[in-house]
Design a protein around this motif. Structure first.
Motif, PDB file in Angstrom:
ATOM      1  N   SER A 114      47.493  40.012  31.082  1.00 50.17           N
ATOM      2  CA  SER A 114      46.765  40.171  32.330  1.00 50.17           C
ATOM      3  C   SER A 114      46.794  41.615  32.801  1.00 50.17           C
ATOM      4  O   SER A 114      45.800  42.143  33.317  1.00 50.17           O
ATOM      5  N   ARG A 132      43.625  43.910  33.387  1.00 47.38           N
ATOM      6  CA  ARG A 132      43.421  44.612  34.656  1.00 47.38           C
ATOM      7  C   ARG A 132      43.237  46.104  34.420  1.00 47.38           C
ATOM      8  O   ARG A 132      42.398  46.735  35.030  1.00 47.38           O
ATOM      9  N   CYS A 160      39.331  30.714  37.974  1.00 50.00           N
ATOM     10  CA  CYS A 160      39.991  32.008  38.101  1.00 50.00           C
ATOM     11  C   CYS A 160      39.264  32.817  39.154  1.00 50.00           C
ATOM     12  O   CYS A 160      38.039  32.792  39.219  1.00 50.00           O
ATOM     13  N   ASN A 190      39.451  36.731  40.430  1.00 51.11           N
ATOM     14  CA  ASN A 190      40.061  38.030  40.174  1.00 51.11           C
ATOM     15  C   ASN A 190      39.525  39.074  41.142  1.00 51.11           C
ATOM     16  O   ASN A 190      38.363  39.035  41.527  1.00 51.11           O
ATOM     17  N   ASP A 215      44.980  38.657  40.254  1.00 51.58           N
ATOM     18  CA  ASP A 215      44.289  37.651  39.442  1.00 51.58           C
ATOM     19  C   ASP A 215      44.895  36.307  39.796  1.00 51.58           C
ATOM     20  O   ASP A 215      46.121  36.140  39.735  1.00 51.58           O
ATOM     21  N   GLU A 254      44.692  32.120  39.047  1.00 50.68           N
ATOM     22  CA  GLU A 254      44.183  31.046  38.197  1.00 50.68           C
ATOM     23  C   GLU A 254      44.723  29.730  38.728  1.00 50.68           C
ATOM     24  O   GLU A 254      45.929  29.588  38.920  1.00 50.68           O
ATOM     25  N   SER A 311      49.826  40.065  40.260  1.00 50.75           N
ATOM     26  CA  SER A 311      49.450  41.176  41.127  1.00 50.75           C
ATOM     27  C   SER A 311      50.527  42.254  41.066  1.00 50.75           C
ATOM     28  O   SER A 311      51.564  42.073  40.449  1.00 50.75           O
ATOM     29  N   GLN A 333      43.508  33.917  46.777  1.00 48.31           N
ATOM     30  CA  GLN A 333      43.099  35.309  46.611  1.00 48.31           C
ATOM     31  C   GLN A 333      42.960  35.999  47.967  1.00 48.31           C
ATOM     32  O   GLN A 333      43.374  37.140  48.151  1.00 48.31           O
TER      33      GLN A 333
END
Length: 183
Positions: free
Chosen positions: A45, A49, A90, A92, A97, A99, A113, A170
């Motif tokens: 991830s 990113r 997901c 982002n 990110d 999920e 994160s 998020q």
């Protein structure tokens, strides 16, 4: 069998194996593999990113940039029938990110994160507000990146889709946006 156990024991760090019996060795190996899997997910991830934002600053500012929402539909079997075991969404952004995956009556929620003080409390507050019961939480940290892995039980009052859950979690990374929306 004892030869295989010797190999497993030699490949696993000693602090994962508490005793020398067969069950302890296998349990320790499983625990070690699960931790390696989490580290691998965090690295993948982070790599993803970094490829999306080639010049990461010391700490990304939580700007209200559009979120990228990806929904994976249930698997299709060769006969055309849906395999409705898992549904994943997901969400982002430049900050995190998220999920969310429904598995039976539980949701597996993974959040990657940068480390933000007080963020875990905001995430837990969102989950409780949305009628989710936290069954398990695992926190893995590598340098300035943190991976939160939740297993949450879906409450009876919950009327949320996995997409909405991913977006709500998020948005917990943008407290000033939530605050202004509540007014």
């Amino acid at each position: 069998m004892s030869e295989h156990l010797k190999v497993l024991r030699s490949l696993t760090p000693c602090f994962y194996i508490k005793r020398g019996d067969q069950a302890s060795i296998i349990g320790g190996v499983i625990e070690f593999i699960e931790e390696l899997h989490q580290v691998l997910q965090a690295l993948e991830s982070k790599k993803r990113r970094n490829s999306l934002s080639p010049s990461p600053g010391p700490c990304p500012s939580p700007s209200p940039r559009p979120l990228q929402l990806i929904t994976l539909q249930p698997d299709q079997s060769p006969s055309g029938q849906e395999n409705v075991k898992e549904l994943t969404a997901c969400c982002n952004s430049s900050v995190a990110d998220v999920e969310a995956k429904i598995s039976g009556s539980n949701v597996i929620l993974k959040i990657l994160s940068r480390r933000i003080p007080g963020q875990i409390v905001r995430i837990i507050n969102v989950l409780e507000k949305l009628s989710f019961e936290i069954l398990h939480l695992n926190i893995s940290r590598m340098e300035d990146t943190i991976l939160y892995s939740f297993v949450v039980k879906i409450g009876l009052e919950c009327q949320l889709s996995v997409e909405e859950l991913a977006v709500e979690v998020q948005q917990s990374f943008f407290p000033e946006i939530l605050y202004t929306n509540d007014m």
